[in-house]
Design a protein around this motif. Structure first.
Motif, PDB file in Angstrom:
ATOM      1  N   LEU A  75      -3.031  11.284  -1.778  1.00 19.40           N
ATOM      2  CA  LEU A  75      -4.122  11.467  -0.821  1.00 19.40           C
ATOM      3  C   LEU A  75      -4.914  10.167  -0.684  1.00 19.40           C
ATOM      4  O   LEU A  75      -5.320   9.797   0.420  1.00 19.40           O
ATOM      5  N   SER A  76      -5.092   9.462  -1.786  1.00 14.33           N
ATOM      6  CA  SER A  76      -5.840   8.201  -1.709  1.00 14.33           C
ATOM      7  C   SER A  76      -5.089   7.161  -0.882  1.00 14.33           C
ATOM      8  O   SER A  76      -5.713   6.368  -0.176  1.00 14.33           O
ATOM      9  N   GLN A  77      -3.757   7.155  -0.931  1.00 14.08           N
ATOM     10  CA  GLN A  77      -2.994   6.243  -0.075  1.00 14.08           C
ATOM     11  C   GLN A  77      -3.206   6.592   1.396  1.00 14.08           C
ATOM     12  O   GLN A  77      -3.361   5.705   2.229  1.00 14.08           O
ATOM     13  N   LEU A  78      -3.192   7.878   1.695  1.00  9.52           N
ATOM     14  CA  LEU A  78      -3.378   8.309   3.070  1.00  9.52           C
ATOM     15  C   LEU A  78      -4.745   7.881   3.600  1.00  9.52           C
ATOM     16  O   LEU A  78      -4.866   7.496   4.761  1.00  9.52           O
ATOM     17  N   LEU A  79      -5.746   7.920   2.746  1.00 11.76           N
ATOM     18  CA  LEU A  79      -7.106   7.610   3.172  1.00 11.76           C
ATOM     19  C   LEU A  79      -7.501   6.144   2.921  1.00 11.76           C
ATOM     20  O   LEU A  79      -8.644   5.774   3.150  1.00 11.76           O
ATOM     21  N   ASP A  80      -6.566   5.332   2.484  1.00 12.68           N
ATOM     22  CA  ASP A  80      -6.833   3.907   2.273  1.00 12.68           C
ATOM     23  C   ASP A  80      -6.600   3.180   3.591  1.00 12.68           C
ATOM     24  O   ASP A  80      -5.509   2.684   3.874  1.00 12.68           O
ATOM     25  N   PHE A  81      -7.626   3.108   4.407  1.00 11.94           N
ATOM     26  CA  PHE A  81      -7.522   2.568   5.758  1.00 11.94           C
ATOM     27  C   PHE A  81      -7.327   1.058   5.788  1.00 11.94           C
ATOM     28  O   PHE A  81      -6.941   0.501   6.812  1.00 11.94           O
ATOM     29  N   ASP A  82      -7.582   0.384   4.677  1.00 15.39           N
ATOM     30  CA  ASP A  82      -7.440  -1.066   4.631  1.00 15.39           C
ATOM     31  C   ASP A  82      -6.007  -1.521   4.358  1.00 15.39           C
ATOM     32  O   ASP A  82      -5.705  -2.705   4.456  1.00 15.39           O
ATOM     33  N   HIS A  83      -5.140  -0.588   3.980  1.00 13.18           N
ATOM     34  CA  HIS A  83      -3.758  -0.940   3.669  1.00 13.18           C
ATOM     35  C   HIS A  83      -2.807  -0.081   4.493  1.00 13.18           C
ATOM     36  O   HIS A  83      -2.776   1.139   4.321  1.00 13.18           O
ATOM     37  N   PRO A  84      -2.045  -0.706   5.374  1.00 16.68           N
ATOM     38  CA  PRO A  84      -1.097   0.059   6.191  1.00 16.68           C
ATOM     39  C   PRO A  84       0.032   0.623   5.326  1.00 16.68           C
ATOM     40  O   PRO A  84       0.264   0.141   4.214  1.00 16.68           O
ATOM     41  N   PRO A  85       0.738   1.604   5.845  1.00 15.28           N
ATOM     42  CA  PRO A  85       1.851   2.187   5.093  1.00 15.28           C
ATOM     43  C   PRO A  85       2.910   1.139   4.757  1.00 15.28           C
ATOM     44  O   PRO A  85       3.173   0.243   5.544  1.00 15.28           O
ATOM     45  N   LYS A  86       3.487   1.281   3.576  1.00 10.58           N
ATOM     46  CA  LYS A  86       4.579   0.410   3.168  1.00 10.58           C
ATOM     47  C   LYS A  86       5.884   0.969   3.726  1.00 10.58           C
ATOM     48  O   LYS A  86       5.944   2.104   4.192  1.00 10.58           O
ATOM     49  N   GLU A  87       6.926   0.174   3.648  1.00 15.11           N
ATOM     50  CA  GLU A  87       8.238   0.626   4.099  1.00 15.11           C
ATOM     51  C   GLU A  87       8.623   1.905   3.360  1.00 15.11           C
ATOM     52  O   GLU A  87       8.313   2.069   2.180  1.00 15.11           O
ATOM     53  N   THR A  88       9.316   2.774   4.044  1.00 14.04           N
ATOM     54  CA  THR A  88       9.741   4.015   3.409  1.00 14.04           C
ATOM     55  C   THR A  88      10.878   3.741   2.436  1.00 14.04           C
ATOM     56  O   THR A  88      11.590   2.766   2.540  1.00 14.04           O
TER      57      THR A  88
END
Length: 125
Positions: A75-88
């Motif tokens: 959930l914290s990754q989802l709400l970490d707006f300063d870091h875009p998603p990493k490669e799947t």
């Protein structure tokens, strides 16, 4: 003075909704998932997920947790707006394949399994 404060609160809420919607969309698309597939994986209505991504609905923390679990992130990754998603990773793709595989008849699943085995064997040679 109260009207300004209310407007700022509403704008602040919208900003968070907008950033959250973008994060969900970014993680979903980087995982190669449709809204329908992600909704199924999270146990949500596809129309509701579409509304969340378009900032028409504000998801609860419980809903965000379901979405993050389906995306195989915290959930914290989802709400970490300063870091875009990493490669799947392959784990994300495996989840997607599992959802689709479970929608097949036993005969279709058997055919698909045989095709996958043939592809892997071909790659070995």
């Amino acid at each position: 003075m109260t009207e300004v404060w209310c407007f700022q609160m509403e704008k602040s809420k919208y900003d968070i909704m907008y950033k959250t919607a973008n994060q969900i969309r970014s993680y979903r698309t980087s995982a190669g998932l449709s809204q329908k597939t992600l909704a199924a994986m999270a146990g949500l209505d596809p129309a509701f997920l579409g509304h969340v991504e378009r900032c028409l609905k504000c998801p609860t923390i419980d809903t965000l947790n379901k979405i993050s679990n389906a995306l195989n992130i915290t959930l914290s990754q989802l709400l970490d707006f300063d870091h875009p998603p990493k490669e799947t990773k392959n784990v994300d793709l495996l989840k997607k394949i599992t959802v689709l595989f479970n929608q097949l008849t036993p005969e279709e699943a058997n055919h698909l399994t045989n095709i996958i085995f043939k592809i892997v064997e071909f790659k070995k040679h």
